[in-house]
Design a protein around this motif. Structure first.
Motif, PDB file in Angstrom:
ATOM      1  N   ALA A   1      43.910 -56.031  82.327  1.00 36.38           N
ATOM      2  CA  ALA A   1      42.485 -56.241  82.109  1.00 36.38           C
ATOM      3  C   ALA A   1      41.769 -54.897  82.011  1.00 36.38           C
ATOM      4  CB  ALA A   1      41.898 -57.069  83.254  1.00 36.38           C
ATOM      5  N   PHE A   2      40.739 -54.847  81.190  1.00 34.70           N
ATOM      6  CA  PHE A   2      39.888 -53.665  81.069  1.00 34.70           C
ATOM      7  C   PHE A   2      38.825 -53.700  82.162  1.00 34.70           C
ATOM      8  CE2 PHE A   2      41.674 -53.612  76.848  1.00 34.70           C
ATOM      9  CZ  PHE A   2      41.695 -52.263  76.510  1.00 34.70           C
ATOM     10  N   ASN A   3      38.473 -52.526  82.671  1.00 36.07           N
ATOM     11  CA  ASN A   3      37.372 -52.403  83.616  1.00 36.07           C
ATOM     12  C   ASN A   3      36.066 -52.457  82.821  1.00 36.07           C
ATOM     13  OD1 ASN A   3      35.413 -51.663  85.455  1.00 36.07           O
ATOM     14  ND2 ASN A   3      36.158 -49.584  85.728  1.00 36.07           N
ATOM     15  N   LEU A   4      35.363 -53.571  82.922  1.00 35.98           N
ATOM     16  CA  LEU A   4      34.121 -53.739  82.179  1.00 35.98           C
ATOM     17  C   LEU A   4      32.905 -53.220  82.937  1.00 35.98           C
ATOM     18  CD1 LEU A   4      34.645 -57.349  80.796  1.00 35.98           C
ATOM     19  CD2 LEU A   4      35.344 -55.161  79.791  1.00 35.98           C
ATOM     20  N   TRP A   5      32.956 -53.219  84.286  1.00 35.79           N
ATOM     21  CA  TRP A   5      31.735 -52.965  85.023  1.00 35.79           C
ATOM     22  C   TRP A   5      31.845 -52.063  86.251  1.00 35.79           C
ATOM     23  CZ3 TRP A   5      27.118 -52.967  83.474  1.00 35.79           C
ATOM     24  CH2 TRP A   5      26.063 -52.917  84.378  1.00 35.79           C
ATOM     25  N   ILE A   6      32.989 -51.942  86.888  1.00 29.62           N
ATOM     26  CA  ILE A   6      33.113 -51.226  88.158  1.00 29.62           C
ATOM     27  C   ILE A   6      33.036 -49.718  87.934  1.00 29.62           C
ATOM     28  CG2 ILE A   6      34.557 -50.836  90.189  1.00 29.62           C
ATOM     29  CD1 ILE A   6      33.427 -53.716  89.887  1.00 29.62           C
ATOM     30  N   SER A   7      32.152 -49.066  88.691  1.00 33.95           N
ATOM     31  CA  SER A   7      31.985 -47.622  88.597  1.00 33.95           C
ATOM     32  C   SER A   7      32.258 -47.010  89.962  1.00 33.95           C
ATOM     33  CB  SER A   7      30.563 -47.285  88.142  1.00 33.95           C
ATOM     34  OG  SER A   7      30.418 -45.893  88.006  1.00 33.95           O
ATOM     35  N   THR A   8      33.265 -46.137  90.013  1.00 36.79           N
ATOM     36  CA  THR A   8      33.588 -45.424  91.241  1.00 36.79           C
ATOM     37  C   THR A   8      33.819 -43.957  90.888  1.00 36.79           C
ATOM     38  OG1 THR A   8      35.992 -45.678  91.097  1.00 36.79           O
ATOM     39  CG2 THR A   8      34.764 -47.472  92.177  1.00 36.79           C
ATOM     40  N   LEU A   9      34.215 -43.196  91.864  1.00 28.07           N
ATOM     41  CA  LEU A   9      34.521 -41.793  91.637  1.00 28.07           C
ATOM     42  C   LEU A   9      35.662 -41.628  90.635  1.00 28.07           C
ATOM     43  CD1 LEU A   9      33.864 -38.907  92.530  1.00 28.07           C
ATOM     44  CD2 LEU A   9      35.518 -39.175  94.370  1.00 28.07           C
ATOM     45  N   PHE A  10      36.604 -42.586  90.628  1.00 29.05           N
ATOM     46  CA  PHE A  10      37.805 -42.456  89.806  1.00 29.05           C
ATOM     47  C   PHE A  10      37.830 -43.344  88.564  1.00 29.05           C
ATOM     48  CE2 PHE A  10      39.008 -41.361  94.177  1.00 29.05           C
ATOM     49  CZ  PHE A  10      39.353 -40.038  93.968  1.00 29.05           C
TER      50      PHE A  10
ATOM     51  N   PRO B   1      33.059 -47.779  83.899  1.00 31.82           N
ATOM     52  CA  PRO B   1      33.110 -49.037  83.152  1.00 31.82           C
ATOM     53  C   PRO B   1      33.044 -48.838  81.650  1.00 31.82           C
ATOM     54  CG  PRO B   1      30.925 -48.713  84.033  1.00 31.82           C
ATOM     55  CD  PRO B   1      31.771 -47.580  84.567  1.00 31.82           C
ATOM     56  N   LEU B   2      33.581 -49.805  80.919  1.00 30.40           N
ATOM     57  CA  LEU B   2      33.525 -49.782  79.459  1.00 30.40           C
ATOM     58  C   LEU B   2      32.128 -50.136  78.954  1.00 30.40           C
ATOM     59  CD1 LEU B   2      35.199 -49.535  76.800  1.00 30.40           C
ATOM     60  CD2 LEU B   2      35.544 -52.010  76.948  1.00 30.40           C
ATOM     61  N   LEU B   3      31.457 -51.081  79.618  1.00 30.84           N
ATOM     62  CA  LEU B   3      30.189 -51.633  79.127  1.00 30.84           C
ATOM     63  C   LEU B   3      28.992 -51.144  79.927  1.00 30.84           C
ATOM     64  CD1 LEU B   3      31.319 -55.352  78.649  1.00 30.84           C
ATOM     65  CD2 LEU B   3      31.403 -53.481  76.985  1.00 30.84           C
ATOM     66  N   GLU B   4      27.822 -51.274  79.329  1.00 30.52           N
ATOM     67  CA  GLU B   4      26.540 -51.033  79.992  1.00 30.52           C
ATOM     68  C   GLU B   4      25.615 -52.211  79.693  1.00 30.52           C
ATOM     69  OE1 GLU B   4      24.797 -47.309  78.858  1.00 30.52           O
ATOM     70  OE2 GLU B   4      26.312 -46.139  79.931  1.00 30.52           O
ATOM     71  N   VAL B   5      24.506 -52.300  80.432  1.00 30.92           N
ATOM     72  CA  VAL B   5      23.521 -53.350  80.181  1.00 30.92           C
ATOM     73  C   VAL B   5      22.994 -53.195  78.757  1.00 30.92           C
ATOM     74  CG1 VAL B   5      21.229 -54.215  80.811  1.00 30.92           C
ATOM     75  CG2 VAL B   5      22.863 -53.624  82.596  1.00 30.92           C
ATOM     76  N   GLY B   6      22.868 -54.316  78.053  1.00 29.95           N
ATOM     77  CA  GLY B   6      22.383 -54.322  76.676  1.00 29.95           C
ATOM     78  C   GLY B   6      23.488 -54.747  75.721  1.00 29.95           C
TER      79      GLY B   6
END
Length: 186
Positions: free
Chosen positions: A106-115, A118-123
């Motif tokens: 699966a692709f990381n669509l939303w989780i943002s961490t130090l490492f 995400p692929l996507l943003e709002v909009g």
């Protein structure tokens, strides 16, 4: 008679048309959640109290999802590049199971961490895909993934008791437990 044959051919083509994009759908929502947790700690390693303000943003249907696309057993990788409304972009690559027509992971669509980012943003995210093996491109195209932000939800205040004083120093694990217990404030 010729019109009937054309109609049936067109209908069969639509029946075999394949969804291109994310397995769980290309329309996603993000919802900010928040709440407060009081933790009372006491046990073998000491005593303590903490009050945590927990915040998170959850994505539905999922923060991770597989890309689904054309079936082609020759393809070994899928490259996705999302172009965001603010002019920025992000690219990610995963192994591709060509015979199945889907990314292996699966692709990381939303989780943002130090490492990880995400692929996507709002909009509206215009996503280009390329199906490749080595330097050979077997298919490419694009689709839109729309991320809509909804109103904030608030969980009720909660109090937890713990026999481990470390729980009074670890907001992350307590907030994860809190949001899970309250089903992300639903």
């Amino acid at each position: 008679m010729l019109k009937l044959v054309i109609f049936i051919t067109a209908l069969c083509s639509l029946a075999h048309a394949q969804h291109i994009g994310f397995e769980k759908g290309n329309s996603l929502t993000v919802t900010p959640i928040q709440g407060q947790v009081r933790v009372l700690c006491g046990g073998f390693n000491g005593n303590g109290t903490a009050l945590y303000s927990c915040r998170d943003i959850v994505m539905k249907p999922a923060a991770y999802d597989h890309f689904v696309g054309p079936r082609d057993a020759r393809v070994t990788k899928v490259e996705l590049t999302a172009f965001h409304q603010d002019g920025s972009n992000r690219s990610k690559t995963e192994d591709y199971q060509g015979a199945r027509g889907a990314s292996a992971d699966a692709f990381n669509l939303w989780i943002s961490t130090l490492f990880q980012k995400p692929l996507l943003e709002v909009g509206t995210n215009n996503v280009n895909y390329r199906l490749v093996s080595g330097s050979t491109v077997y298919a490419e195209g694009s689709f839109q993934a729309v991320v809509t932000k909804t109103a904030m939800r608030e969980c009720p205040m909660a109090t937890y008791q713990s026999t481990d004083v470390n729980d009074c120093n670890s907001q992350y694990s307590i907030c994860q437990r809190y949001f899970k217990e309250f089903n992300n404030c639903q």
